[in-house]
Design an enzyme around this catalytic site. Structure first.
Site: not given
Ligand SMILES: Cc1cc2nc3c(=O)[nH]c(=O)nc-3n(C[C@H](O)[C@H](O)[C@H](O)COP(=O)(O)OP(=O)(O)OC[C@H]3O[C@@H](n4cnc5c(N)ncnc54)[C@H](O)[C@@H]3O)c2cc1C
Ligand code: FES
Ligand code: FES
Length: 1422
Positions: A355, A895, A973, A1354
């Site tokens: 995120e 292209e 085309r 194509e």
């Molecule tokens: C390609 C892609 C696909 C995705 N698909 C989905 C999907 O299908 N469905 C969906 O719901 N989401 C989706 N997401 C969103 C995201 O992946 C999720 O929300 C994920 O759970 C975030 O977790 P993270 O550990 O990567 O968060 P991070 O990016 O590491 O942190 C996110 C936030 O959480 C806070 N945080 C983390 N841990 C704590 C803690 N212990 N206490 C307080 N704050 C905390 C951080 O400060 C930050 O603000 C997707 C994202 C990507 C990039």
């Protein structure tokens, strides 16, 4: 026990591996397990005793491919991908999107946990992994598992030999996903393999060959590679031509009663029509698993022993990494973490960075302090309590899934309702690479209104434990938890410690739903988590929780509806009241962000209805007396289960007696495939950095139509590393440019005419600095009018480019008079983003003298690049050399639009006299470079009672954008294909190119042809519907017959359309399938099936006659090796492979003696772009001519020394002073169509094909499944059936994306809202039809092209329209249930939104659309 392998890499033994697996299985292994805190204390190294920051920084130590890396200046803002590519020179790992959405950057991460002595391996996206998160981890990249120099790994070999790598840009990522899977599970099931690829995209192959190659690793149906299985090995027991091997099938065991064809003849090609007379064809597989090396999981690279020692010796301490703008603190203990959080309440906690990484990269966010709680044990704890499961907040989603599955398997079913819903939802949450790293807390704390998990947590009443330095508190996730958009009640100084997921109670039923445009790895449109608890043994509602995502700025509970239903009986009356109430409570403003307002509102009801039915079913199962559930409604409750796709490929084997060494016509592997799978293939951005190289980032307009008032670069210039900011004044030659007409600028000067218009460029020492500075350039604008965004805007303003083309034949008015019926209709066909995995890239190197400039470009058009760069630089073309080794996909997108970037980069390099590079980020590429033209077609059609069409008047409007580019040829085309494959005696087509304020649209596979034919099939369907006939019957009535001419007076000779049609009809068992579809539809109310057969005829030639030429240059060196060059570029389509096959045949030497290094303007000049499907024809003929010349020159030496070798003849010729270099030139004869006189030949010949598709739609959600497709394609005598089938499948899948999935969304102000794989969905693995048969028409030699072949790139794309019209067929069946019949409008793509809205019923009635014009929509149909 360890042994040293020959390459010097230590490999672990079988026993070691087994032990590791056992350990993992016993402990349920966590992906992000905590590192040890040996003394359990934690030393806040880096802070003083009050916790204040100190200056010191730590060394980051990690391993890459077994080698230790020590980084003294680890930058918290740097990703692993950048580090691998730029610092370590490991360019095998690719950048496709930088947002976790394509999987091109997949690597395997391994961690060792000394407490349990466990090893954990998992795939992850290097583009999101912060470098600093890797301390004491081991990274494996594609280079680390095998190479051509040492030995390739079976996962590399099998994808290559199964023809699963075309352009190869996605391949390293796919290889690594498979590799990581096998490291954890050496004998996976097909379902595991499919799950492993949820986060990988490929734009070329159509996925089928990848799965087929990897199926050989699977427990079921896979080849053991010669090592033997229970029933013996297929390689040795004579079952080699078993369909499962050669055709990659799984039997379809469903039967006619549920509408599926059980006959194997249909599904796996075992039928008579394949056995005879084409037995020989069937026995010629596209690849032979017997060629595969055996897979021995015990021979994998071991986890570095030194790393284990380092981990064991690591003191538990806080780590500090400091970069230019950010500080990364990795506390060792929970106490340290909460102390730091109280000290830096604004600091972000980063776990998966999925995120935060997106916010930093795309939303320009800066987080100066990052706290990384990865190794804090408490945050990874999993505890069972009486009430539920308490998950540590940093547990990854993969771990959560594992814990859930384990709990579900051992708890009584009534306790697992919530757990099952959560597990089911997780299956569709992102891809595996994301789930492996993303934390539960990340999802909750991001507070996204479209989170998949939050509605579940909320409806389930999960409890969260929050903690700060003074203690902890527990809050329930209820409707107060999210007080606003992306806000929670968690205080800044608090952290989330854990989440308690409750067990369900007796009498409680819980379901979760996610509706998204694509099923796999997609952001939801609406999510729902619905829970009902009944008074024991009754249907009286005691408690009801209705959680919804996507319906407000926060996740919400429909409290009013829920409370109104308490105490009520679960029955039809409750359902009706619930729906009426939800329709009132779950409202959205018509301008709501995300759009699709009517659809989203309807979904809240539809999903409730599904829940209603599911609960009725469960109640009945639990013995509670309920209203009877209608059997035709049951399919609405089915949970989607992915089906392993199967495929059949039929092609004609080479004639008996063809020389073994003659490779023409054989399914030869793409000649770069092995380099692609090992990451050794060099793409433009993989070229090593030049010493004084600079990076360029574009500065583009944020306005669609405006005057530039001022440009302030002062802030940008302050960014470190900025070398220069380049504008129009820096163009030494002409600032006017354009691929066909010079109606564009290199840099906008006074006005901008689209968002994304290039105004300037920042050049700096690194990409980061260039991008940061580009964002800091401040431009003020004065808005100009009009702002024309949509085709309808353009029609209203009569904003058209000249000329307006007309193509007419017969007497249209007389035709209408003669017709029994006349109808009018319209269709809009959305545009399409190319989404080549490799974005536009240019590296320009000034040569320092005479104005020479060398450019490495990812372009299909070397000559166009050369001429426009030379024009901009004001030097003759002979000073500019353009070189292309390969592209990571092109599809028409490179292209002409590639030139815009190349010119800018060349201008900057010229100004600074230093090499300059730019690879567009995915969002920039999507914003700037245009795509397929959206089209609007309006038609009037006259037809007889028989269905025969006698008159057609059709107008085409294309959204051309802010410049002409290639739009005239594209419109022409479209007109040339307006009758598709039908004979229409009286016909008139007009083509209007709408001038709008969007980035210029451009060539895209099919080049207007698909849009032309799509409109045709729309009226064809309307005719059938209005007559109450089957559309396929009406199509057959109108199909061209032998001897007929097109509207542009070209004789269709020879015509194989009828043969394709008949073969497709029988291969698909169309009649039985039709009967089965109707049977299914009678039995099911809420799911419907549809069937459609669609033909295609595609004209082959550039319609600009002068482009139909090609050159080749062949050198034979005295050692006998041959260097072949021709005018075409390689973008994955296998052109170079085919050219080498041709040269090999003419020269009668093995392909291994022939090499193609690159395409360049200084070897073959004045080339046409590699486009129009004609490159094999044109360049192939040039290569043939050229090689013939050389063959003849060598002939005397062969005659003189018949027993000699090729090398002997070459040497003899050389010593005899015979030139061993020749060039060849070819031009297509007899071309030249004239619109004014409607005479002359437009095309050299036509390619034909027919497809039959069957789909199933879910009328309540609009989702659909692609059940079955049969394609019969005439490719003449295929030069290479593997490549041609790859082209057919790849084109078909791209067409499937165009017509059912891919939706570009623009704001009314002309801003592109869909700028990456997160928002713009191309087909994924799960979108392949469950059964896909591709048959290349046999005995159809084409006299017009090289070795009787035909163009293939194509033509097959349009066959995906069969899916669209099958969907329309299914919708008709749904509408019939509501008493609706006759034609209805369905625009392309047939997204879930469009499908649902078209299936009108009692739920849609409750959610009427707002009156257009009364609000400003979030997005408009352009
Ligand atoms: C390609 C892609 C696909 C995705 N698909 C989905 C999907 O299908 N469905 C969906 O719901 N989401 C989706 N997401 C969103 C995201 O992946 C999720 O929300 C994920 O759970 C975030 O977790 P993270 O550990 O990567 O968060 P991070 O990016 O590491 O942190 C996110 C936030 O959480 C806070 N945080 C983390 N841990 C704590 C803690 N212990 N206490 C307080 N704050 C905390 C951080 O400060 C930050 O603000 C997707 C994202 C990507 C990039
Ligand atoms: S580049 Fe990382 S997922 Fe696309
Ligand atoms: S081969 Fe997969 S994107 Fe080109």
């Amino acid at each position: 026990m360890e042994s040293s392998a020959s390459d010097g890499v230590l490999r672990k033994t079988r026993s070691h591996d087994r032990q590791t697996q056992r350990d993992e299985a016993q402990t349920g292994g966590t992906a992000l397990s905590a590192l040890p805190c040996r003394d359990g204390t934690g030393d806040m190294n880096g802070t003083d005793d009050k916790g204040n920051m100190m200056d010191g920084v730590d060394e980051l130590v990690f391993f890459v491919n077994g080698k230790k890396v020590v980084e003294k200046n680890a930058d918290p803002e740097m990703t692993l991908l950048t580090y691998l590519r730029r610092k370590l020179g490991l360019t095998g790992t690719k950048l496709g999107c930088a947002e976790g959405g394509c999987g091109a950057c997949t690597v395997m991460l391994s961690r060792y946990q000394p407490r349990t002595q466990q090893l954990h391996h998992y795939a992850m996206n290097a583009c999101l992994a912060p470098l600093c998160s890797l301390h004491l981890a081991a990274v494996t990249t594609v280079e680390g598992i095998g190479s051509l120099a040492s030995k390739i790994h079976p996962v590399q070999e099998r994808i290559a030999k199964a023809h699963g790598s075309q352009c190869g840009f996605c391949t390293p990522g796919i290889v690594m996903s498979m590799y990581a899977l096998l490291r954890n599970n050496p004998a996976p099931k097909m379902a595991d393999i499919e799950e492993a690829f949820q986060g990988n995209l490929c734009r070329c192959t159509g996925y089928r060959p990848i799965l087929e190659g990897y199926k050989t690793f699977a427990k079921e149906g896979g080849c053991c590679g010669g090592r033997g299985r229970e029933k013996g090995c297929c390689l040795t027991n004579g079952n080699m031509d078993d369909e499962n091997l050669t055709n990659g099938n799984t039997a379809d065991d469903e039967n006619l009663t549920n509408g599926n064809m059980a006959d194997e003849t249909l599904t796996n090609g075992k039928g008579d029509d394949e056995r005879t007379p084409e037995q020989r064809d069937k026995n010629a597989p596209l690849f032979n698993p017997a060629d595969f090396m055996p897979f021995d999981p015990t021979q994998e690279v071991i986890f570095p022993p030194e790393l284990i020692s380092l981990i064991k010796g690591e003191k538990c301490r806080t780590l500090w990494f400091r970069g230019e703008r950010a500080l990364w603190i990795q506390p060792a203990t929970l106490k340290d973490l909460v102390l730091l959080k109280s000290q830096y309440p604004d600091a972000k906690l980063v776990v998966g960075n999925t995120e935060i990484g997106i916010e930093v990269k795309f939303k320009n966010m800066l987080y100066p302090i990052i706290l990384a709680p990865t190794f804090i044990l408490e945050l990874h704890k999993v505890q069972y309590t009486e009430e539920g499961i308490v998950m540590g907040a940093s547990c990854s989603l993969t771990v959560l899934g594992r814990v859930l599955r384990e709990a579900i398997s051992r708890l009584p079913p009534h306790q697992t309702e919530i757990l099952r819903a959560l597990a089911e939802q997780l299956q569709w949450f992102a891809g595996l690479q994301i789930r492996n790293v993303a934390a539960i807390a990340g999802n909750i704390m991001t507070a996204s209104p479209i989170s998949d998990l939050n509605p579940i947590f909320m409806a389930a009443g999960c409890k969260l434990t929050l903690m700060d330095k003074d203690g902890s508190r527990v809050v329930q996730m209820d409707d107060k938890f999210f007080p606003g958009y992306r806000k929670t009640v968690v205080r800044p100084e608090e952290i989330l410690l854990s989440v308690e997921i409750p067990f369900s109670k007796k009498g409680q039923y819980f379901s979760a739903y996610k509706q998204s445009p694509r099923r796999e790895d997609d952001i939801s449109i609406v999510t729902a988590a619905l829970s009902v608890t009944f008074v024991t043994g009754t249907t009286v509602v005691e408690d009801l929780q209705l959680g919804y995502g996507g319906m407000a700025p926060t996740t919400v509970l429909a409290k009013k509806t829920a409370s109104g239903l308490l105490g009520r009986q679960w029955g039809e009356e409750l359902l009706q009241d619930a729906c009426s109430s939800l329709a009132e409570e779950m409202t959205l403003h018509p301008s709501a962000p995300g759009g699709m307002v009517t659809y989203r509102r309807t979904l809240t009801l539809s999903l409730f209805y599904k829940f209603y039915l599911t609960v009725l079913q469960k109640l009945a199962k639990d013995g509670v007396h309920v209203e009877e559930l209608r059997s035709d409604c049951l399919s609405a409750t089915e949970i989607y289960q992915p089906q392993t796709p199967s495929g059949v490929q039929v092609f004609q084997a080479v004639p008996e007696g063809q020389d073994e060494g003659d490779v023409v016509g054989r399914p030869m592997m793409h000649l770069s495939a092995l380099k692609q799978v090992t990451g050794e293939a060099v793409y433009c951005d993989d070229i090593p950095l030049y010493e004084n190289e600079l990076y360029l980032c574009l500065v583009t307009s944020t306005k669609a139509h405006a005057r530039i008032l001022s440009i302030d670069t002062s802030e940008a210039e302050k960014i470190p590393g900025v070398a220069s900011i380049v504008f129009a004044k820096d163009v030494p030659g002409s600032n006017m440019t354009g691929p066909a007409v010079f109606d564009e600028t290199v840099f906008a000067e006074e006005t901008v005419t689209c968002v994304g218009h290039i105004i300037g460029a920042v050049v700096a020492d690194t990409q980061t600095h260039a991008q940061r500075a580009a964002k800091a350039v401040k431009i003020t604008y004065q808005d100009l009018q009009p702002v024309i965004v949509t085709i309808q805007d353009a029609i209203a303003a009569q904003s058209f480019y000249e000329p307006i083309r007309t193509l007419q034949n017969g007497d249209v008015e007389a035709g209408f008079q003669q017709a029994d019926h006349i109808l009018e209709g319209e269709i809009h066909i959305g545009g399409q983003e190319h989404f080549y995995l490799e974005t536009h890239t240019t590296l320009a190197i000034p040569r320092g003298e005479d104005g020479e400039m060398e450019l490495f470009v990812s372009t299909q058009a070397t000559t166009k690049t050369q001429s426009l760069v030379s024009m901009a630089l004001g030097v003759p073309a002979n000073r500019v050399v353009v070189r292309v080794k390969r592209m990571g996909g092109g599809f028409g997108g490179k292209e002409s639009r590639s030139v815009m970037l190349s010119t800018v980069v060349a201008v900057a390099a010229n100004k600074l006299k230093r090499p300059v590079r730019c690879m567009l980020d995915r969002d920039e590429d999507m914003l700037i470079t245009g795509g397929r033209h959206p089209f609007y077609g309006k038609y009037k059609v006259g037809f007889m009672n028989s269905g025969k069409v006698v008159a057609l008047d059709v107008s085409y409007y294309s959204n051309t954008g802010n410049s002409r580019d290639l739009s005239l040829s594209i419109m022409e085309r479209a007109l040339f294909h307006m009758e598709n494959s039908y004979s229409i005696p009286n016909i008139r087509g007009r083509g209007y190119m709408c001038q709008t304020n969007l980035p210029s649209n451009t060539a895209f596979r099919g080049f207007g042809g698909p849009q032309g034919m799509m409109v045709c099939e729309s009226w064809m369907t309307d005719v059938a519907m209005s007559l109450g006939k089957s559309a396929d019957e009406v199509r057959r009535v109108n199909l061209y017959a032998q001897g007929e001419k097109t509207p542009f007076n070209q004789l269709l000779e020879p015509l194989t359309l009828d043969r394709c049609w008949d073969e497709c009809l029988s291969r698909s068992s169309y009649q039985q399938r039709r009967a089965a579809v109707e049977h299914y539809n009678r039995q099911n109310r809420w799911t419907k099936r549809g069937l459609a057969m669609v033909p295609t005829k595609f004209g082959i030639s550039f319609t600009a006659v002068f482009l139909n030429q090609a050159g080749a240059l062949v050198h034979i060196y005295t050692d006998g090796s041959v260097l072949l060059t021709h005018g075409g570029t390689e973008m994955g389509q296998g052109l170079h492979t085919k050219m080498i096959q041709i040269a090999s045949r003419v020269l009668s030497i093995p392909c291994s003696k022939i090499h193609i290094s690159e395409t360049s303007t200084n070897t073959v000049p004045n080339t046409s772009p590699t486009a129009a499907s004609a490159s094999s024809d044109l360049n192939g003929a040039a290569v043939q001519i050229c090689c013939e010349v050389l063959r003849k020159r060598l002939e005397p030496y062969k005659t003189k020394n018949p027993k000699g070798s090729w090398e002997d003849w070459v040497k003899a010729a050389y010593f005899d002073r015979v030139s061993l270099s020749a060039n060849g030139f070819y031009k297509t004869p007899d071309l030249g169509y004239d619109f004014d006189t409607n005479s002359g030949r437009a095309f050299h010949y036509f390619s034909y094909g027919v497809a039959c598709s069957e789909v199933e739609i879910d009328c309540l959600t609009g989702s659909h499944k692609n059940l079955n497709t049969t394609i019969v394609m005439d490719v003449g005598n295929s030069l290479n059936p593997a490549i041609d089938i790859g082209q057919v499948e790849g084109a078909f899948m791209q067409g499937l994306g165009l017509f059912t999935l891919e939706e570009l969304r623009y704001s009314p102000q002309g801003h592109l809202l869909t700028r990456g794989p997160g928002m713009y969905k191309i087909p994924a693995f799960g979108d392949i039809p469950s059964h896909l048969t591709v048959s290349l028409l046999r005995d159809a030699p084409n006299a017009k092209a090289i070795y009787a072949s035909k163009a293939v790139g194509e033509p097959p794309l349009f066959l995906a329209a069969s899916i669209f019209y099958a969907i329309k067929d299914a919708i008709s069946a749904a509408r019939a249930e509501s008493g609706l019949s006759g034609p209805f409008r369905l625009d392309s793509p047939a997204t879930p939104e469009r499908i649902r809205n078209a299936c009108q019923d009692r739920f849609t009635e409750l959610c009427p659309s707002a009156q257009p014009g009364t609000f400003t929509p979030w997005a408009v149909q352009v």
